[in-house]
Design a protein around this motif. Structure first.
Motif, PDB file in Angstrom:
ATOM      1  N   SER A 347       0.429 -15.553  -7.807  1.00 42.74           N
ATOM      2  CA  SER A 347       0.400 -16.250  -6.519  1.00 42.74           C
ATOM      3  C   SER A 347      -0.479 -15.552  -5.495  1.00 42.74           C
ATOM      4  CB  SER A 347       1.820 -16.359  -5.951  1.00 42.74           C
ATOM      5  OG  SER A 347       2.681 -17.036  -6.836  1.00 42.74           O
ATOM      6  N   TYR A 348      -0.941 -14.329  -5.811  1.00 47.99           N
ATOM      7  CA  TYR A 348      -1.721 -13.541  -4.864  1.00 47.99           C
ATOM      8  C   TYR A 348      -2.928 -12.914  -5.555  1.00 47.99           C
ATOM      9  CZ  TYR A 348       2.817 -13.665  -2.473  1.00 47.99           C
ATOM     10  OH  TYR A 348       3.996 -14.071  -1.902  1.00 47.99           O
ATOM     11  N   ASP A 349      -3.900 -12.478  -4.744  1.00 49.60           N
ATOM     12  CA  ASP A 349      -5.040 -11.734  -5.259  1.00 49.60           C
ATOM     13  C   ASP A 349      -4.592 -10.337  -5.672  1.00 49.60           C
ATOM     14  OD1 ASP A 349      -6.421 -13.947  -4.432  1.00 49.60           O
ATOM     15  OD2 ASP A 349      -7.452 -12.953  -2.756  1.00 49.60           O
ATOM     16  N   ALA A 350      -5.398  -9.692  -6.506  1.00 48.14           N
ATOM     17  CA  ALA A 350      -5.067  -8.335  -6.963  1.00 48.14           C
ATOM     18  C   ALA A 350      -4.917  -7.373  -5.795  1.00 48.14           C
ATOM     19  CB  ALA A 350      -6.148  -7.842  -7.925  1.00 48.14           C
ATOM     20  N   ASP A 351      -5.796  -7.470  -4.796  1.00 46.32           N
ATOM     21  CA  ASP A 351      -5.733  -6.565  -3.641  1.00 46.32           C
ATOM     22  C   ASP A 351      -4.422  -6.726  -2.883  1.00 46.32           C
ATOM     23  OD1 ASP A 351      -8.221  -5.637  -4.306  1.00 46.32           O
ATOM     24  OD2 ASP A 351      -9.289  -6.828  -2.795  1.00 46.32           O
ATOM     25  N   GLU A 352      -3.938  -7.939  -2.760  1.00 45.04           N
ATOM     26  CA  GLU A 352      -2.674  -8.178  -2.069  1.00 45.04           C
ATOM     27  C   GLU A 352      -1.505  -7.595  -2.855  1.00 45.04           C
ATOM     28  OE1 GLU A 352      -3.002 -12.332   0.291  1.00 45.04           O
ATOM     29  OE2 GLU A 352      -3.364 -12.520  -1.855  1.00 45.04           O
ATOM     30  N   ILE A 353      -1.511  -7.787  -4.177  1.00 39.98           N
ATOM     31  CA  ILE A 353      -0.402  -7.286  -5.000  1.00 39.98           C
ATOM     32  C   ILE A 353      -0.377  -5.763  -4.986  1.00 39.98           C
ATOM     33  CG2 ILE A 353       0.618  -7.274  -7.313  1.00 39.98           C
ATOM     34  CD1 ILE A 353      -0.700  -9.982  -7.804  1.00 39.98           C
ATOM     35  N   THR A 354      -1.552  -5.132  -4.905  1.00 36.21           N
ATOM     36  CA  THR A 354      -1.606  -3.670  -4.828  1.00 36.21           C
ATOM     37  C   THR A 354      -0.854  -3.166  -3.600  1.00 36.21           C
ATOM     38  OG1 THR A 354      -3.736  -3.607  -5.976  1.00 36.21           O
ATOM     39  CG2 THR A 354      -3.150  -1.677  -4.667  1.00 36.21           C
ATOM     40  N   LEU A 355      -0.945  -3.871  -2.488  1.00 37.34           N
ATOM     41  CA  LEU A 355      -0.228  -3.497  -1.271  1.00 37.34           C
ATOM     42  C   LEU A 355       1.254  -3.827  -1.351  1.00 37.34           C
ATOM     43  CD1 LEU A 355      -2.849  -4.758   1.366  1.00 37.34           C
ATOM     44  CD2 LEU A 355      -2.481  -2.416   0.571  1.00 37.34           C
ATOM     45  N   MET A 356       1.618  -4.796  -2.205  1.00 37.85           N
ATOM     46  CA  MET A 356       3.001  -5.256  -2.306  1.00 37.85           C
ATOM     47  C   MET A 356       3.815  -4.504  -3.356  1.00 37.85           C
ATOM     48  SD  MET A 356       1.983  -9.291  -2.393  1.00 37.85           S
ATOM     49  CE  MET A 356       3.608  -9.858  -2.875  1.00 37.85           C
TER      50      MET A 356
END
Length: 381
Positions: A347-356
């Motif tokens: 549901s998210y880009d890789a960069d977003e998941i890295t922060l999550m």
């Protein structure tokens, strides 16, 4: 490979289901259609068309997946063996594809049947829009009374996107058009636990396996690679059969020389029972057709939730993000030991998941509180 004496195979529920199927996909291997020295064998192709026509007259819609384009191009180009480099294979396919399509059209014309050629690549199944277009075309051809003859588009496929063999292509097509059964016809008469052409030191031979109902029936099975004219082999057929059965489509693996019986009552070869619940088109695409764009490494708790309880994947269970991908891409779900445990649409880009990653849902901003992979877009291995 057919045996001199006809093997007695009792009828079963799986064979009855294949025999009574109203829509089938029939994959025909290169060795059943072509000869290294003479190219296409028209008499063998006509015999197969006769058997297919008989099944269609009995009320079944038939879609053909035909290998043989590269094999059909070898003789006209004066090649001594099947080419191994991509450029020569594509050249042979360019010459052979025309001959193959013409031969199928001429053979079915004896029954006033029209043939439609469909060339596909792996990318046509990985791309949802291309897949939908191919699906609509195939369904429309059948509704118009046309016999679709499908082959991999070897003239444009590259090593990165090609199927590698038409067995997997046939399994993908069978699910795509919601066929009731898949028949894989080649130069082998079924599945054995070893090479049936070899004799052991004490005279022992490989044992024939008439039915496969699950992984336990394949314990100890040794499958080989393809022959001189093809790229498949038993390993390819076994993989395709398991893929198809897992998707809910039963499979018959038999010799092309036994095509009449295979198409009449499925009384030859090896059958693979289908799973009870058929995968939805989207879940099948996620599991088998889509390319993986990266991976998420999960902790043990997340693996248990995703694999055992079929729950959505939350950010708290992710310990690492690998690859560059974007929301809507398919990624592999990997455990701490590096084993792939599932696949899903993120549901998210890789960069977003890295922060999550590793954070509980309550600690995330409101716009990042959706599951990373929703349960409806997730398939476990």
């Amino acid at each position: 490979m057919s045996e001199p004496a006809r093997r007695e195979i009792p009828q079963s529920d799986v064979r009855s289901r294949i025999a009574e199927a109203r829509s089938i996909v029939v994959k025909i291997g290169s060795s059943a259609l072509t000869d290294m020295h003479d190219g296409l064998d028209r008499s063998r192709l006509d015999a197969l068309a006769d058997a297919l026509e008989a099944r269609m007259r009995a009320g079944t819609n038939v879609t053909v997946v035909s290998s043989g384009a590269v094999g059909a191009g070898i003789a006209p180009l004066g090649l001594k063996k099947r080419p191994t480099d991509l450029a020569t294979k594509q050249a042979a396919a360019s010459v052979g594809q025309l001959a193959l399509a013409h031969a199928w059209g001429t053979s079915f014309h004896r029954y006033q049947r029209t043939v439609g050629q469909v060339l596909l690549t792996a990318d046509d199944f990985a791309n949802r829009r291309h897949h939908a277009n191919a699906q609509r075309t195939l369904e429309r051809l059948v509704s118009l009374g046309v016999v679709p003859v499908i082959n991999e588009n070897d003239t444009v496929a590259t090593n990165e996107i090609r199927f590698g063999d038409n067995d997997r292509l046939a399994a993908l097509v069978a699910h795509s058009i919601r066929a009731d059964a898949l028949l894989l016809l080649s130069d082998v008469d079924g599945l054995y636990d070893g090479d049936p052409r070899k004799v052991g030191p004490n005279g022992e031979r490989a044992q024939f396996i008439p039915e496969v109902h699950g992984p336990e029936d394949l314990d100890g099975v040794i499958a080989g690679s393809g022959g001189a004219l093809g790229t498949g082999g038993m390993a390819s057929k076994l993989t395709a059969a398991r893929l198809s059965a897992d998707a809910g489509v039963p499979v018959l693996l038999a010799a092309a020389s036994d095509a009449a019986l295979a198409l009449q009552d499925a009384s030859v070869g090896t059958v693979f029972a289908a799973r009870a619940e058929r995968l939805s088109a989207r879940r099948f695409w996620v599991r088998h057709a889509a390319d993986s764009s990266g991976s998420l490494v999960l902790d043990d708790g997340a693996v248990a939730a995703v694999v055992n309880r079929r729950r959505s994947l939350l950010a708290a269970g992710i310990v690492d993000v690998k690859g560059a991908f974007y929301a809507g891409d398919v990624v592999e779900l990997v455990d701490l030991a590096g084993a792939v445990r599932g696949r899903g649409v993120v549901s998210y880009d890789a960069d977003e998941i890295t922060l999550m990653e590793g954070r509980s849902t309550a600690d995330l901003p409101p716009d990042l509180r959706r599951p990373v992979v929703h349960a409806d877009d997730l398939v476990a291995r």
